[in-house]
Design a protein around this motif. Structure first.
Motif, short mmCIF file in Angstrom:
data_model
loop_
_atom_site.label_atom_id
_atom_site.label_comp_id
_atom_site.label_asym_id
_atom_site.label_seq_id
_atom_site.Cartn_x
_atom_site.Cartn_y
_atom_site.Cartn_z
N LEU A 256 39.24 32.71 41.84
CA LEU A 256 38.71 33.34 43.06
C LEU A 256 38.09 34.70 42.77
N SER A 257 38.78 35.51 41.96
CA SER A 257 38.29 36.88 41.73
C SER A 257 36.95 36.89 41.01
N VAL A 258 36.70 35.93 40.13
CA VAL A 258 35.43 35.89 39.41
C VAL A 258 34.25 35.68 40.36
N LEU A 259 34.50 35.11 41.53
CA LEU A 259 33.45 34.88 42.51
C LEU A 259 32.93 36.18 43.12
N PHE A 260 33.73 37.26 43.01
CA PHE A 260 33.39 38.53 43.64
C PHE A 260 33.09 39.65 42.63
N ASP A 261 33.10 39.32 41.32
CA ASP A 261 32.93 40.35 40.30
C ASP A 261 31.64 41.14 40.45
N ASP A 262 30.54 40.49 40.83
CA ASP A 262 29.25 41.19 40.92
C ASP A 262 28.89 41.58 42.35
N LEU A 263 29.85 41.48 43.26
CA LEU A 263 29.60 41.80 44.66
C LEU A 263 30.34 43.09 45.04
N PRO A 264 29.77 43.87 45.95
CA PRO A 264 30.44 45.13 46.33
C PRO A 264 31.69 44.87 47.16
N ALA A 265 32.67 45.71 46.93
CA ALA A 265 33.89 45.64 47.75
C ALA A 265 33.61 46.21 49.13
N ASP A 266 32.75 47.25 49.17
CA ASP A 266 32.37 47.91 50.41
C ASP A 266 30.85 48.00 50.45
#
Length: 164
Positions: free
Chosen positions: A48-58
């Motif tokens: 799951l976390s790899v899906l968000f690695d290149d996306l901003p948290a905020d």
């Protein structure tokens, strides 16, 4: 931590976050479909976390934007405030008219309408928005609303396809 298994609630949270990022324009349709498919079958936190690695948290902070972006954001915010102020002015004007006309039976209650109109025009000066800017800002806001609504619709359809 990456090898800990995830349940339906965590997969559902990931799908919600991907849907929000897609609706905000951080992902295109292809990326969104690919990542939601991976999120739907993820077994571990690492998957799951790899899906968000290149996306901003905020979202991008205001101080990281270029001056034209900052100015546009400020104008759009002023436009939204001006629109709210005009609606409140219109409603208050109508309420005042009916109270004066119907409740107090004053013959000069009609004076409320020109005063309300002048206040509506005055809001342009208060918020420093010209007629031309108002037209352009309205088009931008409408375009943003339409694009976001379409992305939210696609996100909901994708979620339905995945059965989540």
């Amino acid at each position: 931590m990456d090898e800990i298994r995830v349940g339906d609630a965590e997969r559902s949270d990931a799908l919600d976050r991907l849907g929000t990022l897609f609706a905000d324009g951080y992902l295109d349709v292809g990326e969104f479909e690919e990542r939601t498919g991976q999120a739907a079958v993820a077994r571990t936190r690492g998957e799951l976390s790899v899906l968000f690695d290149d996306l901003p948290a905020d979202p991008v902070a205001l101080e990281q934007r270029t001056p034209p972006e900052v100015e546009l954001e400020e104008k759009l915010a002023a436009k939204k405030k001006m629109d709210r102020a005009q609606v409140i002015t219109g409603v208050a004007g109508a309420a005042a008219f009916f109270v004066l006309q119907m409740g107090l039976d004053l013959d000069y209650a009609w004076v409320v309408w020109p005063i309300t109109g002048l206040l509506m025009i005055a809001w342009y000066a208060v918020f420093d928005i010209s007629d031309e800017e108002d037209d352009v800002l309205e088009e931008l806001l409408e375009k943003d609303r339409a694009e976001r609504a379409e992305r939210l619709k696609l996100a909901a359809e994708r979620r339905k396809e995945l059965g989540k």
